[in-house]
Write an enzyme that holds these catalytic residues in place. Structure first.
Site, PDB file in Angstrom:
ATOM      1  N   GLN A 286      -5.135  44.626  -0.957  1.00  0.00           N
ATOM      2  CA  GLN A 286      -5.766  44.264   0.311  1.00  0.00           C
ATOM      3  C   GLN A 286      -6.549  45.451   0.874  1.00  0.00           C
ATOM      4  OE1 GLN A 286      -6.055  41.407   1.717  1.00  0.00           O
ATOM      5  NE2 GLN A 286      -4.294  40.112   1.300  1.00  0.00           N
ATOM      6  N   TYR A 315       0.561  33.494  -6.999  1.00  0.00           N
ATOM      7  CA  TYR A 315      -0.676  34.273  -6.852  1.00  0.00           C
ATOM      8  C   TYR A 315      -0.295  35.664  -6.322  1.00  0.00           C
ATOM      9  CZ  TYR A 315      -2.469  29.460  -6.735  1.00  0.00           C
ATOM     10  OH  TYR A 315      -2.725  28.132  -6.997  1.00  0.00           O
ATOM     11  N   GLU A 336       1.065  35.497 -11.597  1.00  0.00           N
ATOM     12  CA  GLU A 336      -0.335  35.899 -11.436  1.00  0.00           C
ATOM     13  C   GLU A 336      -1.059  35.703 -12.767  1.00  0.00           C
ATOM     14  OE1 GLU A 336      -3.827  36.834 -10.528  1.00  0.00           O
ATOM     15  OE2 GLU A 336      -2.413  37.039  -8.870  1.00  0.00           O
ATOM     16  N   ASP A 392      -0.093  32.621  -1.827  1.00  0.00           N
ATOM     17  CA  ASP A 392      -1.237  33.358  -1.282  1.00  0.00           C
ATOM     18  C   ASP A 392      -2.417  33.089  -2.217  1.00  0.00           C
ATOM     19  OD1 ASP A 392      -2.978  35.033  -0.024  1.00  0.00           O
ATOM     20  OD2 ASP A 392      -1.931  36.898  -0.517  1.00  0.00           O
ATOM     21  N   CYS A 419      -6.579  32.797   3.010  1.00  0.00           N
ATOM     22  CA  CYS A 419      -7.819  33.489   3.382  1.00  0.00           C
ATOM     23  C   CYS A 419      -8.903  32.478   3.757  1.00  0.00           C
ATOM     24  CB  CYS A 419      -8.299  34.391   2.253  1.00  0.00           C
ATOM     25  SG  CYS A 419      -8.601  33.524   0.693  1.00  0.00           S
TER      26      CYS A 419
END
Length: 554
Positions: A286, A315, A336, A392, A419
């Site tokens: 991030q 994720y 992932e 996420d 997001c």
């Protein structure tokens, strides 16, 4: 309205991308860089039947919420779409954006959102927060080397070595590299010809450690006189990693796969809370560490961990959330798709002495369903279980297959980090139609001065067995008494266990309707005209009928 026409209008609203919205005789115009309250002269750039787009020519009367941009090229660059809007109003805009999507797309009632929405988490300092920046290099018409950022929707470089969102060390590094290239006649990459050497420079900065990474992305095997450039860069306090990334492809993708260490190590380190992370040039991490700690702290609070929970983190990237959660969970499983990210996640777990986190490479929408299916086979039909599932996902949100598996696993809580509040709203609607209830929602401003916003939501499982049946007449409710007996997910699970058949929500809805059960909108309808809707087969109809009888719905 005609193209190139000059008109004056009052800006009355702001769109989801930060553009001002005004009307002239009922005709709507979208104006980039205009703010609510501005009275402005604009030039129409595109005119459609009922709406159009216009360019801001001059502000005749500024909005009371308009402020002077910190960056002199903010409008040209386009990276900070709302830098000229006061920060208080930026937060208000983002909160309204999330709420609007939850109402319009998610179908949540305003009074319900009044109960579950919490105040947006803003920043004390909305500038100089980015720990990562990728600067393209090019040559202008005069033959001068330039670096900065691409103008919106173009590959035209707006020269700028001092971005107001990035760390202040960026300028010294970039100017040092430009000077070095001029002295030693090193070329920049030309997208048109595919020739030239330096494409981009990636800079990462550890806010807690002060460590700096510089990665040169080149169209070749080596960087001329790199040892001299290294000697110069090493003088900058905090310099920890200087690398080359080789990318010879004719592509818009910035980074190639090959990394060569010129000096130092291949990574820097930084912290989120008390968890330490190794960050390589290829790592996803991030970009706003201050707000990341707030975001993950919110996710951890929503997860409600006490030390005995099994948690799935989908994720998971390099394990940023996974390791945060592992501090208070019994076991965490991360998934992932990028192998390098999983290697980073395992390395970060070892770095922090965390042994209760396990990671899987693959698509979350494939790994979790396969795990669920295999677990039942290997454990005599026993179902895989999770106390908490954290997701996420990327902007596109979660695949429906993944959502379905999450529902089948029946976690007590689902924490959704998003997001994109539009796809968040869509997915929350699906989950809430299948046995979950929205309990808490909070927006977090991770990207101040831009239109982007992160959101974290908590869903809690409804316990059907504890619901009280009350005798009412059917016209008193939107939901019929028959329909409330079981969720779609429970019906599907019953049929899968008893008949080894998978049935869709659409098929269940068709048979419910056939049985006279009044329906709300439980499944997505195509917006195409004359679409062919698949019909339930006799075998699956019989199985669904059996399930409806089992749950005393008919």
């Amino acid at each position: 309205m005609k193209k190139n026409e000059l008109i004056t209008l009052k800006i009355e609203d702001i769109g989801v991308n930060g553009e001002g919205i005004g009307k002239v005789d009922g005709y709507t115009l979208f104006v980039k860089d205009a703010l609510i309250g501005d009275r402005a002269e604009v030039k129409i750039t595109k005119a459609k039947k009922n709406y159009g787009y216009a360019r801001l020519m001059q502000v005749l009367e500024p909005s009371c919420d308009r402020v002077e941009a910190k960056c002199p090229v903010a409008r040209q660059c386009g990276g900070c779409q709302i830098q000229e809007l006061s920060y208080e109003k930026q937060l208000e805009f983002k909160e309204k954006k999330v709420r609007g999507n939850l109402e319009r797309i998610g179908g949540f009632a305003p009074e319900e959102l009044d109960e579950v929405m919490e105040p947006i988490c803003g920043m004390e300092e909305p500038f100089y927060y980015r720990n990562k920046a990728q600067f393209p290099f090019g040559t202008d018409k005069q033959g001068h080397i330039v670096t900065g950022f691409y103008a919106g929707r173009t590959h035209q470089i707006i020269p700028n070595t001092e971005c107001a969102l990035g760390v202040k060390q960026n300028r010294e590094i970039l100017e040092m590299i430009v000077d070095f290239m001029n002295i030693h006649h090193i070329t920049t990459y030309d997208e048109t010809t595919g020739e030239g050497l330096l494409r981009h420079v990636l800079i990462r900065y550890g806010f807690r450690t002060g460590e700096i990474m510089v990665c040169l992305i080149i169209n070749g095997d080596n960087f001329p006189k790199s040892e001299k450039l290294v000697d110069n860069l090493r003088e900058i306090p905090g310099m920890t990693s200087i690398t080359l990334n080789v990318n010879r492809e004719r592509t818009n993708v910035i980074l190639g796969r090959e990394i060569k260490v010129l000096w130092g190590q291949a990574y820097i380190t930084d912290y989120i809370g008390n968890v330490k992370y190794q960050i390589s040039p290829l790592s996803f991490y991030q970009v706003n560490p201050v707000q990341t700690e707030n975001l993950y702290g919110q996710a951890l609070e929503y997860a409600g961990l006490h030390g005995n929970e099994t948690v799935w983190d989908l994720y998971c990237g390099i394990g940023t959330i996974s390791l945060f959660l592992a501090q208070k969970a019994k076991q965490v499983y991360g998934v992932e798709i990028i192998p390098q990210a999983i290697e980073d996640a395992k390395r970060n777990a070892a770095l922090n002495g965390i042994e209760n986190a396990q990671f899987f490479v693959g698509k979350s929408e494939e790994v979790l369903p396969q795990y669920y299916e295999n677990y039942a086979k290997e454990h005599g039909g026993e179902k895989a279980y999770a106390d908490v599932i954290v997701v996420d996902p990327p902007r596109k949100g979660c695949d429906e297959t993944l959502l379905e598996t999450m529902i089948q696993m029946q976690p007590e809580r689902i924490v959704y980090v998003s997001c994109d509040s539009a796809t968040l709203a869509r997915d929350l609607k699906y989950l809430c139609e299948n046995g979950y209830e929205l309990k808490r929602v909070r927006a977090v401003d991770m990207f101040a001065n831009t239109v982007h916003v992160e959101t974290v939501a908590l869903l809690s499982k409804l316990d059907v067995d504890k619901h009280i049946d009350v005798e009412v007449t059917l016209d008193e409710l939107d939901l019929t008494s028959a329909e409330s007996k079981a969720t779609y997910a429970q019906i599907k699970e019953y049929i899968l266990e008893k008949f080894d058949l998978k049935v869709s929500t659409l098929y269940i809805a068709q048979i419910k309707k056939k049985c006279g059960i009044v329906l709300r909108e439980h499944y997505n309808k195509s917006k195409k005209e004359k679409q062919v809707i698949p019909q339930c087969t006799p075998e699956k109809e019989e199985a669904i009928m059996d399930a409806l009888r089992h749950f005393k719905m008919i």
